[in-house]
Motif scaffolding. Structure first.
Motif, PDB file in Angstrom:
ATOM      1  N   TYR A  98       8.273  13.401  -2.251  1.00 36.28           N
ATOM      2  CA  TYR A  98       8.839  13.219  -1.254  1.00 36.28           C
ATOM      3  C   TYR A  98       8.488  12.963   0.016  1.00 36.28           C
ATOM      4  O   TYR A  98       8.662  12.059   1.278  1.00 36.28           O
ATOM      5  CB  TYR A  98      10.548  13.966  -1.362  1.00 36.28           C
ATOM      6  CG  TYR A  98      11.436  13.716   0.422  1.00 36.28           C
ATOM      7  CD1 TYR A  98      12.597  12.643  -0.082  1.00 36.28           C
ATOM      8  CD2 TYR A  98      11.685  14.552   1.273  1.00 36.28           C
ATOM      9  CE1 TYR A  98      12.852  12.004   0.599  1.00 36.28           C
ATOM     10  CE2 TYR A  98      12.787  14.493   2.031  1.00 36.28           C
ATOM     11  CZ  TYR A  98      13.445  12.770   2.173  1.00 36.28           C
ATOM     12  OH  TYR A  98      14.684  12.876   2.904  1.00 36.28           O
ATOM     13  N   LYS A  99       7.549  14.886   0.463  1.00 35.51           N
ATOM     14  CA  LYS A  99       6.982  14.248   1.958  1.00 35.51           C
ATOM     15  C   LYS A  99       6.070  12.938   1.680  1.00 35.51           C
ATOM     16  O   LYS A  99       6.133  12.503   3.083  1.00 35.51           O
ATOM     17  CB  LYS A  99       6.751  16.001   2.070  1.00 35.51           C
ATOM     18  CG  LYS A  99       5.877  15.784   3.512  1.00 35.51           C
ATOM     19  CD  LYS A  99       5.628  17.266   3.471  1.00 35.51           C
ATOM     20  CE  LYS A  99       4.533  17.969   4.297  1.00 35.51           C
ATOM     21  NZ  LYS A  99       3.965  19.110   4.762  1.00 35.51           N
ATOM     22  N   ALA A 100       5.565  12.864   1.251  1.00 37.81           N
ATOM     23  CA  ALA A 100       4.644  12.250   1.401  1.00 37.81           C
ATOM     24  C   ALA A 100       5.237  10.430   1.257  1.00 37.81           C
ATOM     25  O   ALA A 100       4.404   9.790   2.017  1.00 37.81           O
ATOM     26  CB  ALA A 100       3.746  11.783  -0.344  1.00 37.81           C
ATOM     27  N   ALA A 101       5.858  10.234   0.636  1.00 40.57           N
ATOM     28  CA  ALA A 101       6.554   8.763   0.678  1.00 40.57           C
ATOM     29  C   ALA A 101       7.002   9.047   2.715  1.00 40.57           C
ATOM     30  O   ALA A 101       7.408   7.791   3.346  1.00 40.57           O
ATOM     31  CB  ALA A 101       7.873   8.764   0.035  1.00 40.57           C
TER      32      ALA A 101
ATOM     33  N   THR B 207      13.494  16.558 -16.417  1.00 39.71           N
ATOM     34  CA  THR B 207      12.677  15.680 -15.047  1.00 39.71           C
ATOM     35  C   THR B 207      11.384  16.986 -14.336  1.00 39.71           C
ATOM     36  O   THR B 207      12.512  17.064 -14.219  1.00 39.71           O
ATOM     37  CB  THR B 207      13.638  14.776 -14.280  1.00 39.71           C
ATOM     38  OG1 THR B 207      14.484  14.109 -15.154  1.00 39.71           O
ATOM     39  CG2 THR B 207      12.524  14.005 -12.826  1.00 39.71           C
ATOM     40  N   TYR B 208      10.912  15.433 -14.178  1.00 37.31           N
ATOM     41  CA  TYR B 208       9.323  16.471 -13.441  1.00 37.31           C
ATOM     42  C   TYR B 208       9.035  15.658 -12.369  1.00 37.31           C
ATOM     43  O   TYR B 208       8.922  14.493 -12.158  1.00 37.31           O
ATOM     44  CB  TYR B 208       7.917  16.718 -14.250  1.00 37.31           C
ATOM     45  CG  TYR B 208       6.610  17.125 -13.586  1.00 37.31           C
ATOM     46  CD1 TYR B 208       6.737  18.523 -13.739  1.00 37.31           C
ATOM     47  CD2 TYR B 208       5.655  16.840 -13.064  1.00 37.31           C
ATOM     48  CE1 TYR B 208       5.868  19.666 -12.540  1.00 37.31           C
ATOM     49  CE2 TYR B 208       4.856  17.328 -12.613  1.00 37.31           C
ATOM     50  CZ  TYR B 208       4.924  17.993 -11.929  1.00 37.31           C
ATOM     51  OH  TYR B 208       3.765  19.135 -11.438  1.00 37.31           O
ATOM     52  N   ARG B 209       8.839  16.375 -11.185  1.00 40.50           N
ATOM     53  CA  ARG B 209       8.421  15.466  -9.943  1.00 40.50           C
ATOM     54  C   ARG B 209       7.145  16.058  -9.156  1.00 40.50           C
ATOM     55  O   ARG B 209       7.299  17.576  -8.766  1.00 40.50           O
ATOM     56  CB  ARG B 209       9.974  15.340  -8.928  1.00 40.50           C
ATOM     57  CG  ARG B 209      11.140  14.514  -9.478  1.00 40.50           C
ATOM     58  CD  ARG B 209      11.570  14.239  -8.688  1.00 40.50           C
ATOM     59  NE  ARG B 209      12.623  13.566  -8.978  1.00 40.50           N
ATOM     60  CZ  ARG B 209      13.038  11.545  -9.206  1.00 40.50           C
ATOM     61  NH1 ARG B 209      11.464  11.041  -8.625  1.00 40.50           N
ATOM     62  NH2 ARG B 209      13.782  11.502  -9.583  1.00 40.50           N
ATOM     63  N   HIS B 210       6.832  15.496  -8.656  1.00 38.96           N
ATOM     64  CA  HIS B 210       5.732  15.674  -7.811  1.00 38.96           C
ATOM     65  C   HIS B 210       5.848  17.442  -6.438  1.00 38.96           C
ATOM     66  O   HIS B 210       6.900  16.286  -5.777  1.00 38.96           O
ATOM     67  CB  HIS B 210       4.640  14.766  -7.544  1.00 38.96           C
ATOM     68  CG  HIS B 210       3.240  15.581  -6.935  1.00 38.96           C
ATOM     69  ND1 HIS B 210       3.190  16.235  -5.742  1.00 38.96           N
ATOM     70  CD2 HIS B 210       1.876  15.984  -7.209  1.00 38.96           C
ATOM     71  CE1 HIS B 210       2.135  16.830  -5.211  1.00 38.96           C
ATOM     72  NE2 HIS B 210       1.207  15.978  -6.549  1.00 38.96           N
ATOM     73  N   PRO B 211       5.702  18.325  -6.450  1.00 43.17           N
ATOM     74  CA  PRO B 211       6.291  18.263  -5.557  1.00 43.17           C
ATOM     75  C   PRO B 211       6.244  18.091  -3.949  1.00 43.17           C
ATOM     76  O   PRO B 211       6.903  18.528  -3.358  1.00 43.17           O
ATOM     77  CB  PRO B 211       5.355  20.356  -5.216  1.00 43.17           C
ATOM     78  CG  PRO B 211       4.301  19.637  -6.176  1.00 43.17           C
ATOM     79  CD  PRO B 211       5.293  19.053  -7.306  1.00 43.17           C
ATOM     80  N   ASN B 212       5.226  17.796  -3.781  1.00 42.25           N
ATOM     81  CA  ASN B 212       5.410  16.860  -2.251  1.00 42.25           C
ATOM     82  C   ASN B 212       5.458  15.391  -2.519  1.00 42.25           C
ATOM     83  O   ASN B 212       4.177  14.881  -1.186  1.00 42.25           O
ATOM     84  CB  ASN B 212       3.474  16.260  -2.133  1.00 42.25           C
ATOM     85  CG  ASN B 212       3.686  18.215  -1.476  1.00 42.25           C
ATOM     86  OD1 ASN B 212       3.542  19.182  -1.825  1.00 42.25           O
ATOM     87  ND2 ASN B 212       1.808  18.971  -1.954  1.00 42.25           N
TER      88      ASN B 212
ATOM     89  N   VAL C 130       0.810  -1.435  -0.257  1.00 47.26           N
ATOM     90  CA  VAL C 130       0.130   0.014  -0.005  1.00 47.26           C
ATOM     91  C   VAL C 130       0.863   1.579  -0.177  1.00 47.26           C
ATOM     92  O   VAL C 130       0.250   2.253  -0.918  1.00 47.26           O
ATOM     93  CB  VAL C 130      -0.774  -0.102   1.623  1.00 47.26           C
ATOM     94  CG1 VAL C 130      -1.699   1.498   1.249  1.00 47.26           C
ATOM     95  CG2 VAL C 130      -1.755  -0.827   1.233  1.00 47.26           C
ATOM     96  N   PHE C 131       1.435   1.196   0.985  1.00 52.08           N
ATOM     97  CA  PHE C 131       2.825   2.440   0.992  1.00 52.08           C
ATOM     98  C   PHE C 131       3.432   2.224   0.520  1.00 52.08           C
ATOM     99  O   PHE C 131       5.025   3.152   0.669  1.00 52.08           O
ATOM    100  CB  PHE C 131       3.127   3.031   2.606  1.00 52.08           C
ATOM    101  CG  PHE C 131       2.101   3.262   3.635  1.00 52.08           C
ATOM    102  CD1 PHE C 131       1.099   4.229   3.431  1.00 52.08           C
ATOM    103  CD2 PHE C 131       1.481   1.950   4.544  1.00 52.08           C
ATOM    104  CE1 PHE C 131      -0.280   4.570   4.148  1.00 52.08           C
ATOM    105  CE2 PHE C 131       0.168   1.965   5.149  1.00 52.08           C
ATOM    106  CZ  PHE C 131      -0.366   3.306   5.037  1.00 52.08           C
ATOM    107  N   LYS C 132       4.172   2.078  -0.887  1.00 52.54           N
ATOM    108  CA  LYS C 132       5.224   1.628  -1.685  1.00 52.54           C
ATOM    109  C   LYS C 132       5.178   3.378  -2.515  1.00 52.54           C
ATOM    110  O   LYS C 132       4.343   3.646  -2.992  1.00 52.54           O
ATOM    111  CB  LYS C 132       4.952   0.623  -2.577  1.00 52.54           C
ATOM    112  CG  LYS C 132       6.003  -0.027  -4.170  1.00 52.54           C
ATOM    113  CD  LYS C 132       6.254  -0.780  -4.678  1.00 52.54           C
ATOM    114  CE  LYS C 132       7.553  -1.106  -5.235  1.00 52.54           C
ATOM    115  NZ  LYS C 132       6.807  -2.349  -6.318  1.00 52.54           N
ATOM    116  N   SER C 133       6.219   3.651  -2.583  1.00 53.47           N
ATOM    117  CA  SER C 133       6.900   5.137  -3.253  1.00 53.47           C
ATOM    118  C   SER C 133       6.523   5.093  -4.706  1.00 53.47           C
ATOM    119  O   SER C 133       6.491   4.201  -5.153  1.00 53.47           O
ATOM    120  CB  SER C 133       8.434   5.191  -2.687  1.00 53.47           C
ATOM    121  OG  SER C 133       8.755   6.791  -3.539  1.00 53.47           O
ATOM    122  N   ASP C 134       5.762   5.961  -4.891  1.00 54.51           N
ATOM    123  CA  ASP C 134       5.358   6.093  -6.393  1.00 54.51           C
ATOM    124  C   ASP C 134       5.937   7.404  -7.034  1.00 54.51           C
ATOM    125  O   ASP C 134       5.321   7.788  -7.565  1.00 54.51           O
ATOM    126  CB  ASP C 134       3.974   6.507  -5.745  1.00 54.51           C
ATOM    127  CG  ASP C 134       3.190   7.894  -5.539  1.00 54.51           C
ATOM    128  OD1 ASP C 134       2.233   7.642  -5.262  1.00 54.51           O
ATOM    129  OD2 ASP C 134       4.102   8.111  -4.708  1.00 54.51           O
TER     130      ASP C 134
END
Length: 269
Positions: free
Chosen positions: A71-74, A64-69, A26-30
């Motif tokens: 890292y915090k969500a992971a 490369t585009y990363r969602h701003p949140n 469930v909590f696997k980093s995306d």
């Protein structure tokens, strides 16, 4: 209660594995979902029926585009997973300890199986004296091991004069080693006499132990020197073996069997 304990423990461990697998899924980093680093390919040169060699172009990676949140969500997901796993482990261990306590509640203590001694001053004195070091006995052992039997015998005799009369344990050791010294020195009378003294001292110790542990008195009867009949059978076996081998070791064993039979006759009178 002991028959129900192991299924409960097994189910608890299985639940831990299932919960851990669920949380990991469930909590696997995306974080990779937000990556668009694809290779740019220009298809403008691949026209219909065109035989012209395609122009070599330099491939470039898209930014490369990363969602701003992301890292915090992971981080939050990992922290939640760690907290839940700790809670599950704590609950499982608590359940295991509870069931183990219930299962062992009616189990008798190992010390309860030991015989209860009767207060015996002689036994206490013998135990205290047996704990005291005897340097001369140790020195005699070293000389005996090196083959200096005469010097070892002198040290054993000297130690015997200094050992307390109630020190039964050390007296048994001394009489036994003195008999071995006489045997190595080919003194049959010295061997027999000291073996007799050893047997009598062992019987004295056995009487004290029987008085201290009445519950084990019957089992102590088996610990005694061989009877005349048993020593005779042993001598016959040694003679049968010696007839097939004339090695020095076999002749020594035969001689010992003959002397032990004489000791049995003496202590049985």
């Amino acid at each position: 209660m002991e028959e129900k304990r192991w299924p409960i423990i097994g189910i608890s461990l299985l639940m831990i594995l299932l919960i851990y697998s669920f949380l990991t899924t469930v909590f696997k980093s995306d974080q990779k979902r937000f990556s668009h680093d694809r290779i740019f390919v220009d298809y403008s040169d691949y026209r219909h029926n065109s035989k012209t060699e395609p122009v070599q172009r330099t491939t470039a990676h898209a930014p490369t585009y990363r969602h701003p949140n992301a890292y915090k969500a992971a981080q939050e997901a990992n922290e939640i997973k760690r907290t839940m796993f700790q809670n599950v482990m704590t609950a499982t261990i608590s359940t295991y300890n509870t069931h183990m306590s219930e299962a062992l509640k009616n189990t008798p203590s190992p010390s309860a199986q030991f015989p209860k001694p009767v207060k015996n001053q002689q036994y206490d004195q013998i135990i205290d004296l047996s704990m005291k070091p005897q340097p001369e006995i140790q020195s005699g052992m070293q000389h005996f091991a090196s083959g200096n039997y005469q010097k070892a015998l002198e040290l054993f005799n000297s130690a015997l004069d200094k050992v307390d009369a109630m020190d039964v344990k050390h007296r048994i050791d001394l009489f036994s080693m003195m008999a071995e010294c006489y045997f190595k020195l080919r003194s049959d009378d010295g061997y027999i006499q000291n073996k007799i003294r050893q047997v009598r001292m062992e019987r004295r110790l056995k009487q004290v132990i029987q008085a201290t542990f009445p519950e084990k008195a019957d089992s102590m009867m088996a610990f005694d020197w061989s009877t005349t009949q048993e020593a005779s059978k042993q001598l016959l076996r040694m003679r049968s073996l010696a007839a097939r081998s004339d090695s020095p070791q076999m002749q020594e064993m035969l001689k010992r069997a003959e002397l032990d039979l004489e000791v049995s006759r003496k202590v049985s009178q």
